[in-house]
Design a protein around this motif. Sequence first.
Motif, PDB file in Angstrom:
ATOM      1  N   SER A  31      16.396  -6.494   1.823  1.00 20.31           N
ATOM      2  CA  SER A  31      15.476  -6.805   2.921  1.00 20.31           C
ATOM      3  C   SER A  31      14.017  -6.585   2.545  1.00 20.31           C
ATOM      4  O   SER A  31      13.168  -6.438   3.419  1.00 20.31           O
ATOM      5  N   LEU A  32      13.715  -6.515   1.238  1.00 17.02           N
ATOM      6  CA  LEU A  32      12.326  -6.359   0.817  1.00 17.02           C
ATOM      7  C   LEU A  32      11.547  -7.650   1.089  1.00 17.02           C
ATOM      8  O   LEU A  32      12.132  -8.736   1.193  1.00 17.02           O
ATOM      9  N   PRO A  33      10.227  -7.569   1.180  1.00 19.95           N
ATOM     10  CA  PRO A  33       9.431  -8.787   1.393  1.00 19.95           C
ATOM     11  C   PRO A  33       9.646  -9.795   0.277  1.00 19.95           C
ATOM     12  O   PRO A  33      10.020  -9.449  -0.842  1.00 19.95           O
ATOM     13  N   ASP A  34       9.394 -11.063   0.602  1.00 22.05           N
ATOM     14  CA  ASP A  34       9.607 -12.118  -0.388  1.00 22.05           C
ATOM     15  C   ASP A  34       8.589 -12.077  -1.516  1.00 22.05           C
ATOM     16  O   ASP A  34       8.820 -12.633  -2.589  1.00 22.05           O
ATOM     17  N   SER A  35       7.425 -11.445  -1.296  1.00 16.36           N
ATOM     18  CA  SER A  35       6.407 -11.368  -2.346  1.00 16.36           C
ATOM     19  C   SER A  35       6.856 -10.408  -3.442  1.00 16.36           C
ATOM     20  O   SER A  35       7.770  -9.608  -3.260  1.00 16.36           O
ATOM     21  N   ASN A  36       6.174 -10.495  -4.587  1.00 13.46           N
ATOM     22  CA  ASN A  36       6.490  -9.647  -5.718  1.00 13.46           C
ATOM     23  C   ASN A  36       5.550  -8.446  -5.831  1.00 13.46           C
ATOM     24  O   ASN A  36       5.459  -7.826  -6.887  1.00 13.46           O
ATOM     25  N   ASP A  37       4.837  -8.124  -4.753  1.00 12.45           N
ATOM     26  CA  ASP A  37       3.842  -7.062  -4.826  1.00 12.45           C
ATOM     27  C   ASP A  37       4.469  -5.703  -5.107  1.00 12.45           C
ATOM     28  O   ASP A  37       3.859  -4.855  -5.752  1.00 12.45           O
ATOM     29  N   CYS A  38       5.664  -5.454  -4.599  1.00  8.96           N
ATOM     30  CA  CYS A  38       6.285  -4.130  -4.726  1.00  8.96           C
ATOM     31  C   CYS A  38       7.412  -4.090  -5.747  1.00  8.96           C
ATOM     32  O   CYS A  38       8.139  -3.088  -5.818  1.00  8.96           O
ATOM     33  N   GLU A  39       7.579  -5.150  -6.527  1.00  8.97           N
ATOM     34  CA  GLU A  39       8.717  -5.216  -7.424  1.00  8.97           C
ATOM     35  C   GLU A  39       8.652  -4.170  -8.533  1.00  8.97           C
ATOM     36  O   GLU A  39       9.662  -3.585  -8.902  1.00  8.97           O
ATOM     37  N   LEU A  40       7.458  -3.936  -9.099  1.00 12.49           N
ATOM     38  CA  LEU A  40       7.354  -2.933 -10.156  1.00 12.49           C
ATOM     39  C   LEU A  40       7.622  -1.535  -9.613  1.00 12.49           C
ATOM     40  O   LEU A  40       8.301  -0.728 -10.270  1.00 12.49           O
ATOM     41  N   MET A  41       7.132  -1.242  -8.418  1.00 13.62           N
ATOM     42  CA  MET A  41       7.399   0.057  -7.815  1.00 13.62           C
ATOM     43  C   MET A  41       8.896   0.202  -7.537  1.00 13.62           C
ATOM     44  O   MET A  41       9.476   1.272  -7.750  1.00 13.62           O
ATOM     45  N   ARG A  42       9.515  -0.863  -7.039  1.00  8.05           N
ATOM     46  CA  ARG A  42      10.949  -0.813  -6.780  1.00  8.05           C
ATOM     47  C   ARG A  42      11.717  -0.578  -8.070  1.00  8.05           C
ATOM     48  O   ARG A  42      12.674   0.217  -8.111  1.00  8.05           O
ATOM     49  N   PHE A  43      11.301  -1.238  -9.144  1.00  6.61           N
ATOM     50  CA  PHE A  43      11.983  -1.097 -10.432  1.00  6.61           C
ATOM     51  C   PHE A  43      11.861   0.341 -10.956  1.00  6.61           C
ATOM     52  O   PHE A  43      12.862   0.958 -11.347  1.00  6.61           O
ATOM     53  N   CYS A  44      10.656   0.890 -10.957  1.00  8.30           N
ATOM     54  CA  CYS A  44      10.446   2.255 -11.471  1.00  8.30           C
ATOM     55  C   CYS A  44      11.191   3.282 -10.625  1.00  8.30           C
ATOM     56  O   CYS A  44      11.834   4.195 -11.164  1.00  8.30           O
ATOM     57  N   LEU A  45      11.119   3.142  -9.299  1.00  8.31           N
ATOM     58  CA  LEU A  45      11.819   4.072  -8.418  1.00  8.31           C
ATOM     59  C   LEU A  45      13.327   3.966  -8.602  1.00  8.31           C
ATOM     60  O   LEU A  45      14.042   4.975  -8.608  1.00  8.31           O
ATOM     61  N   GLY A  46      13.826   2.746  -8.756  1.00  8.29           N
ATOM     62  CA  GLY A  46      15.262   2.563  -8.950  1.00  8.29           C
ATOM     63  C   GLY A  46      15.762   3.188 -10.238  1.00  8.29           C
ATOM     64  O   GLY A  46      16.827   3.814 -10.262  1.00  8.29           O
ATOM     65  N   VAL A  47      14.993   3.050 -11.330  1.00  8.38           N
ATOM     66  CA  VAL A  47      15.390   3.656 -12.605  1.00  8.38           C
ATOM     67  C   VAL A  47      15.433   5.173 -12.482  1.00  8.38           C
ATOM     68  O   VAL A  47      16.361   5.828 -12.961  1.00  8.38           O
ATOM     69  N   VAL A  48      14.428   5.756 -11.808  1.00  9.41           N
ATOM     70  CA  VAL A  48      14.390   7.211 -11.636  1.00  9.41           C
ATOM     71  C   VAL A  48      15.584   7.687 -10.802  1.00  9.41           C
ATOM     72  O   VAL A  48      16.236   8.682 -11.137  1.00  9.41           O
ATOM     73  N   CYS A  49      15.875   6.995  -9.717  1.00  7.06           N
ATOM     74  CA  CYS A  49      16.980   7.418  -8.840  1.00  7.06           C
ATOM     75  C   CYS A  49      18.336   7.281  -9.538  1.00  7.06           C
ATOM     76  O   CYS A  49      19.170   8.192  -9.471  1.00  7.06           O
ATOM     77  N   LEU A  50      18.558   6.156 -10.221  1.00  8.44           N
ATOM     78  CA  LEU A  50      19.833   5.968 -10.911  1.00  8.44           C
ATOM     79  C   LEU A  50      20.004   6.973 -12.046  1.00  8.44           C
ATOM     80  O   LEU A  50      21.091   7.518 -12.246  1.00  8.44           O
TER      81      LEU A  50
ATOM     82  N   ASN B 206       0.830  -1.203   0.000  1.00  7.49           N
ATOM     83  CA  ASN B 206       0.000   0.000   0.000  1.00  7.49           C
ATOM     84  C   ASN B 206       0.868   1.259   0.000  1.00  7.49           C
ATOM     85  O   ASN B 206       2.098   1.209   0.000  1.00  7.49           O
ATOM     86  N   LEU B 207       0.198   2.402   0.021  1.00  6.32           N
ATOM     87  CA  LEU B 207       0.888   3.683  -0.077  1.00  6.32           C
ATOM     88  C   LEU B 207       1.697   4.032   1.164  1.00  6.32           C
ATOM     89  O   LEU B 207       2.436   5.013   1.163  1.00  6.32           O
ATOM     90  N   SER B 208       1.533   3.270   2.251  1.00  5.37           N
ATOM     91  CA  SER B 208       2.339   3.521   3.443  1.00  5.37           C
ATOM     92  C   SER B 208       3.706   2.859   3.363  1.00  5.37           C
ATOM     93  O   SER B 208       4.559   3.080   4.218  1.00  5.37           O
ATOM     94  N   ASN B 209       3.922   2.054   2.329  1.00  5.48           N
ATOM     95  CA  ASN B 209       5.221   1.415   2.131  1.00  5.48           C
ATOM     96  C   ASN B 209       6.296   2.461   1.883  1.00  5.48           C
ATOM     97  O   ASN B 209       6.044   3.489   1.268  1.00  5.48           O
ATOM     98  N   HIS B 210       7.522   2.196   2.378  1.00  5.07           N
ATOM     99  CA  HIS B 210       8.579   3.194   2.239  1.00  5.07           C
ATOM    100  C   HIS B 210       8.928   3.459   0.781  1.00  5.07           C
ATOM    101  O   HIS B 210       9.359   4.555   0.428  1.00  5.07           O
ATOM    102  N   LEU B 211       8.759   2.469  -0.117  1.00  4.58           N
ATOM    103  CA  LEU B 211       8.976   2.714  -1.540  1.00  4.58           C
ATOM    104  C   LEU B 211       7.966   3.713  -2.079  1.00  4.58           C
ATOM    105  O   LEU B 211       8.312   4.635  -2.822  1.00  4.58           O
ATOM    106  N   ALA B 212       6.689   3.529  -1.696  1.00  2.06           N
ATOM    107  CA  ALA B 212       5.639   4.427  -2.163  1.00  2.06           C
ATOM    108  C   ALA B 212       5.818   5.833  -1.599  1.00  2.06           C
ATOM    109  O   ALA B 212       5.624   6.829  -2.306  1.00  2.06           O
ATOM    110  N   VAL B 213       6.192   5.929  -0.322  1.00  2.00           N
ATOM    111  CA  VAL B 213       6.393   7.247   0.289  1.00  2.00           C
ATOM    112  C   VAL B 213       7.520   8.002  -0.423  1.00  2.00           C
ATOM    113  O   VAL B 213       7.394   9.209  -0.716  1.00  2.00           O
ATOM    114  N   THR B 214       8.616   7.307  -0.724  1.00  3.30           N
ATOM    115  CA  THR B 214       9.723   7.947  -1.431  1.00  3.30           C
ATOM    116  C   THR B 214       9.303   8.380  -2.826  1.00  3.30           C
ATOM    117  O   THR B 214       9.659   9.477  -3.282  1.00  3.30           O
ATOM    118  N   ALA B 215       8.547   7.523  -3.530  1.00  3.42           N
ATOM    119  CA  ALA B 215       8.081   7.875  -4.875  1.00  3.42           C
ATOM    120  C   ALA B 215       7.159   9.092  -4.837  1.00  3.42           C
ATOM    121  O   ALA B 215       7.237   9.968  -5.714  1.00  3.42           O
TER     122      ALA B 215
END
Length: 458
Positions: free
Chosen positions: A169-188, A93-102
């Motif tokens: 240390s991300l969760p084992d599920s793939n729920d946040c993988e797309l958000m992690r990917f998009c955020l990582g591309v933007v940051c890099l 959800n939007l309370s995830n640290h990936l979502a908050v950073t995005a």
Amino acid sequence: MSTATTDSSGSNPGLNRILSQLSPDYRNSSVGDTESRVNPSSTNRIPTNDNTWINKFYSLDRLFSGSLLHFLYRIIDITLLLVGLMSTKPKCNLSNHLAVTAICLLIFYFADLIIIALFFIRNMTQRNSNLTEEQKLEQLRRASLVRGFFIFFKIVPVCFGTGYSFSSSLPDSNDCELMRFCLGVVCLSTWLIILIPPTKPELPIRRSFLVECFILLFVLIINCTYIGTVANAISNVQNSSCIYNNAEDLYLGAPLKSYAFVGLLLFACTTSIHIINLIINQIYFRLNRQRQFYVYYYGLQYFLNYSGAIIVIYYFSIGGLFLFQPRSGQTCRQYAPDLYRILLIWEWIRILSPLFVVPLLMILCCLGGWRSATPMAMNPNPPATQETIDSVPIVLFGQGPDQFNQTDCAICRTDFESNEELKKLQCGHLFHPECVANWLRITRICPICRQHMSLTNP
């Protein structure tokens, strides 16, 4: 973002340099090298045109508060962040640290776009068109300061986003993988743009054929080594986990073979463009006619270089996630360790090369300044002001005494025509108006006798 600077006449020195470069015989001259001579092999002159695409670019860039080249990067980053946020699943959800950073990054990007839009609207008003050049530059500085405030504090969420994107240390599920990917591309991509900012258009200076070949040889060695080593590494890779099949492969895996194949095409294209540019540059500098064609060709060349820079930035940003993120592409790494190792080495080389080149250039500049006996501010031959240039008297060729019996312009080497309007310097030498205007924007000395021009004309 760099702001515009002005010389003593209130004009933009970068724009003046480009205007001078539009005349082919000024390509060997520079503001800091007033003793450089014009190449006498050039026999055709191009009239200075205030409507060239380079002038229009600088005018449009000023309307966008100096952010025109970064505008497309902003749009791409905002799109990637929105894609990552809209793909959020219930467990991410939007309370995830990936979502908050995005979301924080989106706020900074939208604030930057709003500032650009507001200043753009103000710059388009009739009131702004009536301002003096100094007042317009002051507005540009204010806009840059306001935008710089947001850009500076944007680094904080970029740092957190980079750490979260590469965390193991991300969760084992793939729920946040797309958000992690998009955020990582933007940051890099943000870090890479800081290291390799987009360049504004400037007509290239004239180099000898030997120097051009040396530069091309260096590019060929680097690119051909990359193409050879990567092509050899992917030749025997057939595992399906290394090949791109659908969009999920981007953020759930790491299709290294497909990624490497795109890199081969990309660097083969850039190598071809380097060779074509060298050939056209050398042909152009040896032509006596059709010089204006090169100005339009350089517009296409600059567009291709700018587009290629965008592709390279985001290409290596995606590659960083494939190669550095500990949870990506484990299967392909196991089946193709040589390919992974080769791509990892080249990723480090491409990312770290600016960290070595920029400090080296700064050291060389500092050493040059330390060894110089005269500081840059004490230039004995500064450019003439526009008022001084305008005050140079106009004479008609053949209608008055000429103590030097001139028949052609020493700058562009073109013969004078009967009753043609010419500019006559205080020393008595004659030149075409546009030729001597561009020359005086570089230095206040006569191109022939080297006599210093006074600040005012009698």
